[in-house]
Design an enzyme around this catalytic site. Structure first.
Site, short mmCIF file in Angstrom:
data_model
loop_
_atom_site.label_atom_id
_atom_site.label_comp_id
_atom_site.label_asym_id
_atom_site.label_seq_id
_atom_site.Cartn_x
_atom_site.Cartn_y
_atom_site.Cartn_z
N ILE A 1 0.89 -1.16 0.00
CA ILE A 1 0.00 0.00 0.00
C ILE A 1 0.93 1.21 0.00
O ILE A 1 1.53 1.53 1.03
CB ILE A 1 -0.93 0.01 1.22
CG1 ILE A 1 -1.86 -1.20 1.16
CG2 ILE A 1 -1.76 1.30 1.26
CD1 ILE A 1 -2.81 -1.30 2.34
N PRO A 2 1.10 1.86 -1.15
CA PRO A 2 2.22 2.79 -1.34
C PRO A 2 2.04 4.17 -0.70
O PRO A 2 1.97 5.20 -1.39
CB PRO A 2 2.30 2.90 -2.87
CG PRO A 2 0.89 2.69 -3.32
CD PRO A 2 0.32 1.68 -2.38
N CYS A 3 2.01 4.20 0.63
CA CYS A 3 1.89 5.48 1.32
C CYS A 3 3.13 6.34 1.12
O CYS A 3 3.10 7.55 1.35
CB CYS A 3 1.60 5.28 2.81
SG CYS A 3 2.81 4.26 3.67
N HIS A 4 4.23 5.72 0.66
CA HIS A 4 5.45 6.50 0.39
C HIS A 4 5.27 7.43 -0.80
O HIS A 4 6.07 8.35 -0.99
CB HIS A 4 6.63 5.55 0.14
CG HIS A 4 6.49 4.69 -1.07
ND1 HIS A 4 5.74 3.51 -1.06
CD2 HIS A 4 6.98 4.80 -2.33
CE1 HIS A 4 5.79 2.96 -2.25
NE2 HIS A 4 6.52 3.72 -3.04
N ARG A 5 4.23 7.24 -1.59
CA ARG A 5 3.99 8.09 -2.76
C ARG A 5 3.15 9.33 -2.44
O ARG A 5 2.74 10.04 -3.36
CB ARG A 5 3.31 7.27 -3.86
CG ARG A 5 4.19 6.15 -4.41
CD ARG A 5 3.48 5.28 -5.42
NE ARG A 5 4.32 4.15 -5.82
CZ ARG A 5 3.87 3.06 -6.44
NH1 ARG A 5 2.58 2.96 -6.74
NH2 ARG A 5 4.70 2.07 -6.75
#
Length: 208
Positions: free
Chosen positions: A163-167
């Site tokens: 779940i790409p919360c880094h984006r």
């Protein structure tokens, strides 16, 4: 939240959450969770799986701390160290973390509130190599004033990279906090940007 009543949420909960709300609330009581710790370019990585799917992907410098975090997340679950077969799954997750050009091709057991679910689904729509702001995510889920709650939902994510919360970045373009360290977030974004540009150059050369 997208549901007219609590009952509507619970009717859809199995499909949305994987683990039922009761098991989630009870700290994974009567649930068996397999786990293993490996090493990737971002440091140590812990991967855990329930019968529904991957329920944790966490990053850190100390494997003992990662295991302690898992125990706190599921204090009543039976945690079982991985066997050789599970280690193949961990290798697949590590390969994805190193090169997340496509969504992780494994079932995810995601636990969170209805609002968090909406945020995380929006994160999954952010293309590889791209970013969005917290405000843009808030607008996308129909809660334009809830950007702080969006940030909290990102911080509550337990599935690093999958779940790409880094984006998600600040409106001014700055890279803000990350559950697993801002340096890891910067490294992920730099890697994705570089690979995205390489892909674009390759596509242009093929068209020529």
């Amino acid at each position: 939240s997208g549901f007219n009543a609590n009952s509507r949420f619970y009717e859809n909960a199995t499909a949305i959450l994987g683990m039922t709300p009761t098991h989630w609330r009870n700290g994974g009581q009567n649930i068996v969770i397999f786990f293993a710790v490996g090493i990737c370019s971002l440091g140590h990585i812990l991967v855990a799986q329930s019968e529904k799917g991957i329920c944790a992907i966490t990053l850190g410098d100390d494997p003992a701390c990662l295991l302690d975090e898992l125990q706190k997340q599921f204090p009543r679950a039976e945690l079982v160290g991985a066997n050789q077969e599970f280690e193949k799954l961990v290798a697949q997750v590590i390969g994805f973390v190193e090169l997340p050009t496509q969504p992780l091709a494994l079932p995810l057991d995601i636990q969170g509130t209805v609002f968090q679910q909406k945020v995380w689904r929006a994160l999954l729509d952010i293309p590889f190599g791209c970013t969005m702001t917290y405000q843009e995510i808030a607008q996308k889920i129909g809660s334009p004033k809830s950007y702080r709650a969006v940030a909290n939902a990102c911080a509550s994510n337990k599935l690093a990279v999958a779940i790409p919360c880094h984006r998600v970045i600040r409106q001014n373009g700055e890279i803000s906090g990350y559950r697993w360290g801002i340096e890891r977030k910067e490294k992920l974004l730099q890697r994705e940007k570089s690979l995205h540009h390489q892909h674009d150059r390759l596509a242009i050369s093929k068209s020529d």
